[in-house]
Design an enzyme around this catalytic site. Sequence first.
Site, PDB file in Angstrom:
ATOM      1  N   HIS A   1     -36.714 -48.126  13.269  1.00 55.13           N
ATOM      2  CA  HIS A   1     -37.589 -48.954  12.442  1.00 55.13           C
ATOM      3  C   HIS A   1     -38.155 -50.100  13.281  1.00 55.13           C
ATOM      4  O   HIS A   1     -37.544 -51.169  13.371  1.00 55.13           O
ATOM      5  CB  HIS A   1     -36.817 -49.518  11.245  1.00 55.13           C
ATOM      6  CG  HIS A   1     -36.255 -48.479  10.339  1.00 55.13           C
ATOM      7  ND1 HIS A   1     -35.132 -47.755  10.654  1.00 55.13           N
ATOM      8  CD2 HIS A   1     -36.673 -48.041   9.118  1.00 55.13           C
ATOM      9  CE1 HIS A   1     -34.867 -46.915   9.668  1.00 55.13           C
ATOM     10  NE2 HIS A   1     -35.786 -47.069   8.724  1.00 55.13           N
TER      11      HIS A   1
ATOM     12  N   HIS B   1     -43.030 -48.924   9.481  1.00 53.97           N
ATOM     13  CA  HIS B   1     -41.713 -49.253   8.935  1.00 53.97           C
ATOM     14  C   HIS B   1     -40.601 -48.464   9.590  1.00 53.97           C
ATOM     15  O   HIS B   1     -39.641 -49.041  10.105  1.00 53.97           O
ATOM     16  CB  HIS B   1     -41.695 -49.014   7.424  1.00 53.97           C
ATOM     17  CG  HIS B   1     -40.407 -49.414   6.766  1.00 53.97           C
ATOM     18  ND1 HIS B   1     -39.258 -48.656   6.826  1.00 53.97           N
ATOM     19  CD2 HIS B   1     -40.080 -50.513   6.039  1.00 53.97           C
ATOM     20  CE1 HIS B   1     -38.287 -49.262   6.171  1.00 53.97           C
ATOM     21  NE2 HIS B   1     -38.757 -50.389   5.681  1.00 53.97           N
TER      22      HIS B   1
ATOM     23  N   GLU C   1     -19.273 -56.889 -10.671  1.00 52.04           N
ATOM     24  CA  GLU C   1     -18.301 -56.099  -9.908  1.00 52.04           C
ATOM     25  C   GLU C   1     -18.768 -55.817  -8.483  1.00 52.04           C
ATOM     26  O   GLU C   1     -17.992 -55.938  -7.522  1.00 52.04           O
ATOM     27  CB  GLU C   1     -18.010 -54.777 -10.623  1.00 52.04           C
ATOM     28  CG  GLU C   1     -17.336 -54.914 -11.974  1.00 52.04           C
ATOM     29  CD  GLU C   1     -18.310 -55.074 -13.122  1.00 52.04           C
ATOM     30  OE1 GLU C   1     -17.852 -55.111 -14.274  1.00 52.04           O
ATOM     31  OE2 GLU C   1     -19.538 -55.150 -12.856  1.00 52.04           O
TER      32      GLU C   1
ATOM     33  N   HIS D   1     -14.668 -46.401 -21.254  1.00 55.31           N
ATOM     34  CA  HIS D   1     -13.756 -47.253 -20.500  1.00 55.31           C
ATOM     35  C   HIS D   1     -12.582 -46.486 -19.898  1.00 55.31           C
ATOM     36  O   HIS D   1     -11.762 -47.078 -19.188  1.00 55.31           O
ATOM     37  CB  HIS D   1     -13.205 -48.369 -21.399  1.00 55.31           C
ATOM     38  CG  HIS D   1     -14.175 -49.480 -21.650  1.00 55.31           C
ATOM     39  ND1 HIS D   1     -15.454 -49.259 -22.088  1.00 55.31           N
ATOM     40  CD2 HIS D   1     -14.052 -50.832 -21.527  1.00 55.31           C
ATOM     41  CE1 HIS D   1     -16.081 -50.427 -22.223  1.00 55.31           C
ATOM     42  NE2 HIS D   1     -15.253 -51.391 -21.884  1.00 55.31           N
TER      43      HIS D   1
END
Length: 667
Positions: A29, A263, A414, A476
């Site tokens: 890149h 890129h 999280e 859950h």
Amino acid sequence: MADSTSPRLRANAIRALAMDAVQAANSGHPGMPMGMADIAEVLWRDVLKHNPNNPAWADRDRFVLSNGHGSMLLYAVLHLTGYDLGIDDLKAFRQLHSRTPGHPEYAETPGVETTTGPLGQGIANGVGMALAERLLAAEFNLDGHDIVDHHTYVFLGDGCLMEGISHEACSLAGTLGLGKLIALYDDNGISIDGSVDGWFRDDTPARFESYGWQVIRNVDGHDAEAVRAALAKAQAETGKPTLICCKTIIGFGATNAGSADTHGAPLGGDGITAARSTLGWDGEAFEIPEVVRTAWDRREQGAAAEAAWNERLAAYRAAHPDKAAEFERRMAGDLPADLVDKLARLVEDVQANGKKNATRKASQAVLNAIAPGMPELLGGSADLTGSNGTIWKGVEPVTPETVKGQYVNYGVREFGMTAIGNGARLHGGFLPFSGTFLTFSDYARNAVRLAALMRIRNILVYTHDSIGLGEDGPTHQPIEHIGSLRLMPNLDVWRPCDDVETAVAWESALLRQDGPTALALTRQNVEHQPRTAEQLADVRRGAYTLWEPDAEPVAVVIATGSEVELAVAAAQALSAEGTPTRVVSMPCEEVFLRQTPEYQQRVLPAAVTTRVAIEAGSTGTWWRWVGATGAVIGIDSFGVSAPAGDAYQHFDLTTDRITNTVRDLLN
């Protein structure tokens, strides 16, 4: 060429090395390194406090390349400023066993602070590093002796800001007012698919201002003086992190600059020739004029900066010898001298005085016993502190008003929490752990993966580990999670069956030096298991014979966690009826796999081919242990919403199921 004092000339050295390395590899890149070269030149020559002679100097500024695809920018500045990264290393860019891999990798290249590439995680690591600096400064800087005083700088791009983890981490950084965190945004408007205007029109400056950051807008990223002024303003703001929005042109100097074509692909021979002409850069590939090398070299300045800090440390040591010794221990990553003995005594005490308990509560009991003597522990939870049991008595929480202490309320973040923990560990001085429900480990998974890839210590406390959480239902109830985590290289996954195995799991996690550890803990109570001294020692081996019949076993039942007590009841029933059956508790198969073949054979004799494994989760990983002649009892569907006992009955995770399965195999 221009004279040696030209910032543009020095920046062009980065551009030339990036073009050449990507072309030689035929992969990489070049666009970002060429676009951010002017910014890097100012930062690495004039601002960044670092010593190429000692990349591990404790009070260095930290630099994180969050947009890690532009790795040749980092490799170029490391090479040019004098790190142990030679021109041959750059020529070997992206090649097998080179020190210049496709994306920066921690412990592979001197000066690389963290592994980056998965976008957004670098800025989250940077938040962790800045948090660690702030907490260490609050703890150790005394009486005018400032031995912790450095910044964390992060380069990041549009991709990092599109990833949700950047919101999680940067929101918390603003809340905590981490004033020594400075992020430089490569605002070039281009990603792989082209102009981001079609999919990313966020008001990024307003977004960061809403987090509580100082935002410096519309800085010309190709104007060295403008960049220098912005960095000075960022350093002057001590109460807020700073985002510097740098307007840049991707692939600056290339004929197709400003387009996605630069890129992620080499410029090609003709493209490089044209870029060299545009930039006014003469010479052959990988050739840097000596006058430019001299202007870039920062070894002398770095050595002087570290020497000055060493003088401050010596004065601090004279004034506060105990604190200085503690600081040096912490930064070296050494554990408290008495920890091994303390952990061993704790395990023995729990075995002698254990009781029926949820392993999440047993985990909290371990923390209450050992955390007060471990100031390097940096705990936290994703808004589930009471449920996870990750806090301990007397701990000081980290608050926006104080930003000191050992416990972080991460909020519902999280992924950010785990990556911030990685950054704190990489900074040094802390051993992080954090908690959430096991099913939500999916949110954090890529940060767990990077901890495992880097082999760094981060303890992941995952509670509510099965259908045993009952009424919360299938959203859950983790099914595939334990098995998928076990597939991750370098990650130790412990699923303890009682309070003793929980204490040993914590002992293993704390003493482990070469990777992260996940603890999968129950919500429901489990029976405390009796053990001999030999069995207690063998828990540390990851799997061991927990219950043995009087006669030579003809069958083995292998279990983990809350299913171990079912296995013991089944083995006792089978043995009473004349089918001697052994129970093997396997709280951590990764540790067991590291044992000698002799020990593994002693626990799981090859001659005993009637084997049944039981775990309240997916069955896929268990066939390794039971073989073609064995059976696995588990759950290969999603859970159900019901009380725990009813859920276990629904899935037939029962003692009768185990005994019947053993009988069927023998018959």
